[in-house]
Design a protein around this motif. Structure first.
Motif, PDB file in Angstrom:
ATOM      1  N   PRO A  70       0.820  -1.226   0.000  1.00  0.00           N
ATOM      2  CA  PRO A  70       0.000   0.000   0.000  1.00  0.00           C
ATOM      3  C   PRO A  70       0.849   1.271   0.000  1.00  0.00           C
ATOM      4  CG  PRO A  70      -0.904  -1.608   1.525  1.00  0.00           C
ATOM      5  CD  PRO A  70       0.424  -2.153   1.087  1.00  0.00           C
ATOM      6  N   THR A  71       1.948   1.278   0.753  1.00  0.00           N
ATOM      7  CA  THR A  71       2.817   2.448   0.779  1.00  0.00           C
ATOM      8  C   THR A  71       3.482   2.653  -0.575  1.00  0.00           C
ATOM      9  OG1 THR A  71       3.270   2.077   3.133  1.00  0.00           O
ATOM     10  CG2 THR A  71       4.775   3.537   1.940  1.00  0.00           C
ATOM     11  N   LEU A  72       3.965   1.569  -1.169  1.00  0.00           N
ATOM     12  CA  LEU A  72       4.593   1.657  -2.490  1.00  0.00           C
ATOM     13  C   LEU A  72       3.612   2.205  -3.522  1.00  0.00           C
ATOM     14  CD1 LEU A  72       6.578  -1.718  -2.625  1.00  0.00           C
ATOM     15  CD2 LEU A  72       7.558   0.588  -2.516  1.00  0.00           C
ATOM     16  N   HIS A  73       2.352   1.804  -3.424  1.00  0.00           N
ATOM     17  CA  HIS A  73       1.352   2.245  -4.390  1.00  0.00           C
ATOM     18  C   HIS A  73       1.146   3.761  -4.298  1.00  0.00           C
ATOM     19  CE1 HIS A  73      -2.481   0.890  -6.687  1.00  0.00           C
ATOM     20  NE2 HIS A  73      -2.070   2.071  -7.111  1.00  0.00           N
ATOM     21  N   GLN A  75       1.235  -2.399 -12.274  1.00  0.00           N
ATOM     22  CA  GLN A  75       1.024  -1.535 -13.429  1.00  0.00           C
ATOM     23  C   GLN A  75       1.503  -0.119 -13.146  1.00  0.00           C
ATOM     24  OE1 GLN A  75      -2.837  -1.881 -15.250  1.00  0.00           O
ATOM     25  NE2 GLN A  75      -2.780   0.187 -16.082  1.00  0.00           N
ATOM     26  N   MET A  76       1.255   0.376 -11.933  1.00  0.00           N
ATOM     27  CA  MET A  76       1.695   1.720 -11.562  1.00  0.00           C
ATOM     28  C   MET A  76       3.215   1.835 -11.618  1.00  0.00           C
ATOM     29  SD  MET A  76       0.652   4.754 -10.527  1.00  0.00           S
ATOM     30  CE  MET A  76      -1.014   4.439  -9.925  1.00  0.00           C
ATOM     31  N   LEU A  77       3.925   0.833 -11.127  1.00  0.00           N
ATOM     32  CA  LEU A  77       5.386   0.855 -11.145  1.00  0.00           C
ATOM     33  C   LEU A  77       5.929   0.772 -12.572  1.00  0.00           C
ATOM     34  CD1 LEU A  77       6.059  -1.474  -8.089  1.00  0.00           C
ATOM     35  CD2 LEU A  77       6.551   0.974  -8.207  1.00  0.00           C
ATOM     36  N   LEU A  78       5.273  -0.019 -13.413  1.00  0.00           N
ATOM     37  CA  LEU A  78       5.685  -0.094 -14.817  1.00  0.00           C
ATOM     38  C   LEU A  78       5.489   1.254 -15.516  1.00  0.00           C
ATOM     39  CD1 LEU A  78       4.192  -3.583 -15.731  1.00  0.00           C
ATOM     40  CD2 LEU A  78       6.626  -2.999 -15.750  1.00  0.00           C
ATOM     41  N   GLU A  79       4.373   1.917 -15.248  1.00  0.00           N
ATOM     42  CA  GLU A  79       4.135   3.225 -15.846  1.00  0.00           C
ATOM     43  C   GLU A  79       5.157   4.242 -15.357  1.00  0.00           C
ATOM     44  OE1 GLU A  79       0.118   4.386 -15.175  1.00  0.00           O
ATOM     45  OE2 GLU A  79      -0.727   2.827 -16.451  1.00  0.00           O
ATOM     46  N   ALA A 122      -7.093  -7.314 -26.883  1.00  0.00           N
ATOM     47  CA  ALA A 122      -6.130  -6.288 -27.298  1.00  0.00           C
ATOM     48  C   ALA A 122      -6.293  -5.001 -26.516  1.00  0.00           C
ATOM     49  CB  ALA A 122      -6.277  -6.004 -28.789  1.00  0.00           C
ATOM     50  N   ASP A 123      -7.446  -4.800 -25.888  1.00  0.00           N
ATOM     51  CA  ASP A 123      -7.681  -3.591 -25.106  1.00  0.00           C
ATOM     52  C   ASP A 123      -7.362  -3.781 -23.625  1.00  0.00           C
ATOM     53  OD1 ASP A 123      -8.615  -1.922 -27.228  1.00  0.00           O
ATOM     54  OD2 ASP A 123     -10.482  -3.062 -27.223  1.00  0.00           O
ATOM     55  N   ASP A 124      -6.851  -4.937 -23.260  1.00  0.00           N
ATOM     56  CA  ASP A 124      -6.454  -5.174 -21.875  1.00  0.00           C
ATOM     57  C   ASP A 124      -5.403  -4.139 -21.481  1.00  0.00           C
ATOM     58  OD1 ASP A 124      -5.389  -6.049 -19.464  1.00  0.00           O
ATOM     59  OD2 ASP A 124      -5.632  -8.166 -19.977  1.00  0.00           O
ATOM     60  N   PRO A 125      -5.687  -3.292 -20.485  1.00  0.00           N
ATOM     61  CA  PRO A 125      -4.732  -2.224 -20.142  1.00  0.00           C
ATOM     62  C   PRO A 125      -3.415  -2.744 -19.612  1.00  0.00           C
ATOM     63  CG  PRO A 125      -6.475  -2.380 -18.489  1.00  0.00           C
ATOM     64  CD  PRO A 125      -6.883  -3.283 -19.627  1.00  0.00           C
ATOM     65  N   TYR A 126      -3.361  -4.027 -19.248  1.00  0.00           N
ATOM     66  CA  TYR A 126      -2.129  -4.585 -18.715  1.00  0.00           C
ATOM     67  C   TYR A 126      -1.092  -4.811 -19.818  1.00  0.00           C
ATOM     68  CZ  TYR A 126       0.507  -7.141 -15.147  1.00  0.00           C
ATOM     69  OH  TYR A 126       1.451  -7.543 -14.232  1.00  0.00           O
ATOM     70  N   HIS A 127      -1.546  -4.915 -21.070  1.00  0.00           N
ATOM     71  CA  HIS A 127      -0.600  -5.076 -22.169  1.00  0.00           C
ATOM     72  C   HIS A 127       0.381  -3.908 -22.239  1.00  0.00           C
ATOM     73  CE1 HIS A 127      -3.281  -8.146 -23.878  1.00  0.00           C
ATOM     74  NE2 HIS A 127      -2.343  -8.430 -24.742  1.00  0.00           N
ATOM     75  N   TYR A 128      -0.150  -2.711 -22.202  1.00  0.00           N
ATOM     76  CA  TYR A 128       0.593  -1.553 -22.676  1.00  0.00           C
ATOM     77  C   TYR A 128       1.676  -1.036 -21.736  1.00  0.00           C
ATOM     78  CZ  TYR A 128      -2.907  -2.016 -26.194  1.00  0.00           C
ATOM     79  OH  TYR A 128      -3.709  -2.529 -27.174  1.00  0.00           O
ATOM     80  N   PRO A 129       1.483  -1.045 -20.410  1.00  0.00           N
ATOM     81  CA  PRO A 129       2.607  -0.642 -19.563  1.00  0.00           C
ATOM     82  C   PRO A 129       3.840  -1.533 -19.758  1.00  0.00           C
ATOM     83  CG  PRO A 129       0.571  -0.594 -18.303  1.00  0.00           C
ATOM     84  CD  PRO A 129       0.243  -1.223 -19.620  1.00  0.00           C
ATOM     85  N   VAL A 130       3.625  -2.833 -19.922  1.00  0.00           N
ATOM     86  CA  VAL A 130       4.751  -3.747 -20.118  1.00  0.00           C
ATOM     87  C   VAL A 130       5.412  -3.489 -21.470  1.00  0.00           C
ATOM     88  CG1 VAL A 130       5.492  -6.162 -20.112  1.00  0.00           C
ATOM     89  CG2 VAL A 130       3.517  -5.467 -18.742  1.00  0.00           C
TER      90      VAL A 130
END
Length: 443
Positions: A93-96, A144-148, A186-194
């Motif tokens: 939670p703190t990292l987020h 996902q937040m850390l990847l972004e 293809a619209d899965d938001p998890y694709h794009y940060p990676v």
């Protein structure tokens, strides 16, 4: 922490009221700022599962701090304390919360100061570490937040030797494996940060390699290209997603990142046939459409056009379409004629475009074909352009030109080291949208 307060908040309104009290209290001394930041993190992390369950609520929470009196007079100090928290904490939670603050503040500051500070404090290796932690990976929103955050900060600042040392083959394969494992949507938001992290890593390797080459030193190993060279058959989904992104992306900087990855993939013998043939055909369609859609009177469009043409050349020479039946041979040739001919719909033509077009048309299977005395097809030598009917060069509106020339509708949507350096040097500020002739016509 030496200073902690126990909270007993009964509803969401009390939660937001308490946050407002914390972030709006003026603090003059560093000790008071530290205490207020501890209170802020204590409230947000303790009640994250109750009141911060969406990306919107997390962003709302972060902007309460960014716009409050706690942060505004002491921006540099608060940013540094938040960065130290990211470097030291392992609690999800703190990292987020701290990652969200750095991401939104970095995007919001307008002068890259947050990402510059992250770079100077050595945050990149820490992000590489966190992204691979099992506990972080299980928390999809945090991951996902850390990847972004890794993507946004890395496309602003150049990585140094310590940063590159943190990226090994296993990390790149880990990211490619995530792409293979996510849903087929293809619209899965998890694709794009990676995918964006892999693209910006490739960009960093390309820039580092060309700079070292220009200084007479050996280039650094591009681990993204290495992974696809040795494990490309296992990680095909990454290539499919590159084409999908290029087809729909309107941000110039991201288009350039994709094109640079394609440039290296098609220029490398081990990855020139990385794409499935059907996907390759779609890519060729996208490249042709985007080339014809770029306006001729825009400096940004010219730079992007040059990059597309630099990518098109290794596609024509090294990919599967270099072999019969040569997918869309006539359409490719006609478009190159339009791009390289003075006085056509794209005029005036700059020298770089003419040179790059001539190089593409010099590809052997694009040469004008004729029949010999026995009626057999033969290829004429040299890069001479075939003469096209006037209907291809006078243009009657952008969409009609595209339809008649290429049989498609316009939608919105061997190289020398010197040319490699030019590809690496093409950059654009984040958020700048790619010019479109189709959009201009619509307006």
């Amino acid at each position: 922490m030496a200073f902690e307060v126990s909270y007993n908040l009964e509803n969401e309104q009390q939660f937001w009221d308490e946050l407002d009290d914390i972030v709006s209290t003026p603090c003059q001394e560093h000790e008071m700022i530290d205490n207020a930041l501890r209170s802020y993190l204590n409230v947000t992390t303790n009640y994250k599962s109750e009141y911060l369950q969406t990306d919107y609520s997390v962003a709302k929470c972060v902007f309460r701090l960014i716009e409050g009196e706690l942060f505004k007079p002491h921006k540099e100090y608060v940013r540094r304390q938040i960065i130290y928290c990211l470097l030291q904490e392992d609690d999800n939670p703190t990292l987020h919360v701290v990652a969200a603050f750095l991401l939104y503040d970095g995007r919001n500051s307008g002068n890259d100061v947050t990402f510059e500070m992250m770079h100077s404090e050595g945050v990149f290796p820490r992000l590489v570490e966190l992204v691979q932690m099992a506990s972080v990976h299980e928390d999809t929103r945090l991951h996902q937040m850390l990847l972004e955050l890794m993507y946004e900060s890395s496309r602003i600042q150049r990585l140094n030797w310590e940063d590159f040392s943190a990226v090994d083959d296993a990390f790149v394969l880990y990211l490619l494996g995530i792409i293979e494992g996510v849903s087929d949507d293809a619209d899965d938001p998890y694709h794009y940060p990676v995918i964006r992290v892999l693209l910006v890593l490739n960009e960093q390797y390309l820039v580092a390699s060309t700079n070292r080459h220009a200084n007479g030193r050996a280039g650094i190993t591009n681990r993204v290209l290495k992974a696809l060279s040795t494990h490309g058959m296992t990680y095909k989904t990454f290539g499919c997603n590159l084409i999908l992104l290029l087809n729909r992306e309107s941000e110039t900087s991201l288009q350039l990142l994709i094109l640079k990855a394609l440039y290296l993939l098609f220029g490398n013998p081990q990855t020139a046939d990385y794409f499935y043939t059907n996907d390759l055909h779609v890519l060729v369609d996208v490249v042709l459409r985007n080339l014809i859609d770029l306006p001729y009177d825009s400096g940004a469009a010219s730079a992007l056009r040059h990059t597309y043409l630099r990518v098109l050349y290794p596609i024509l020479t090294n990919s599967q379409i270099s072999k019969p039946p040569h997918y869309k041979r006539d359409e490719v040739f006609r478009l190159l004629h339009l791009l390289g001919s003075s006085g056509n719909h794209f005029a005036p033509v700059d020298e770089t475009t003419q040179r790059l077009v001539q190089r593409c048309t010099s590809v052997h299977w694009l040469q004008p074909r004729a029949t010999d005395s026995n009626g057999a097809l033969e290829t004429t030598g040299g890069p001479t352009m075939m003469q096209l009917p006037d209907e291809y060069t006078t243009g009657d509106g952008q969409k009609e030109l595209a339809r008649r020339t290429l049989g498609m509708s316009v939608q919105h949507g061997g190289e020398s080291s010197t040319s490699v350096f030019l590809v690496a040097a093409h950059t654009e500020k984040p958020g700048v949208q790619t010019p479109s002739r189709g959009k201009e016509t619509a307006q």
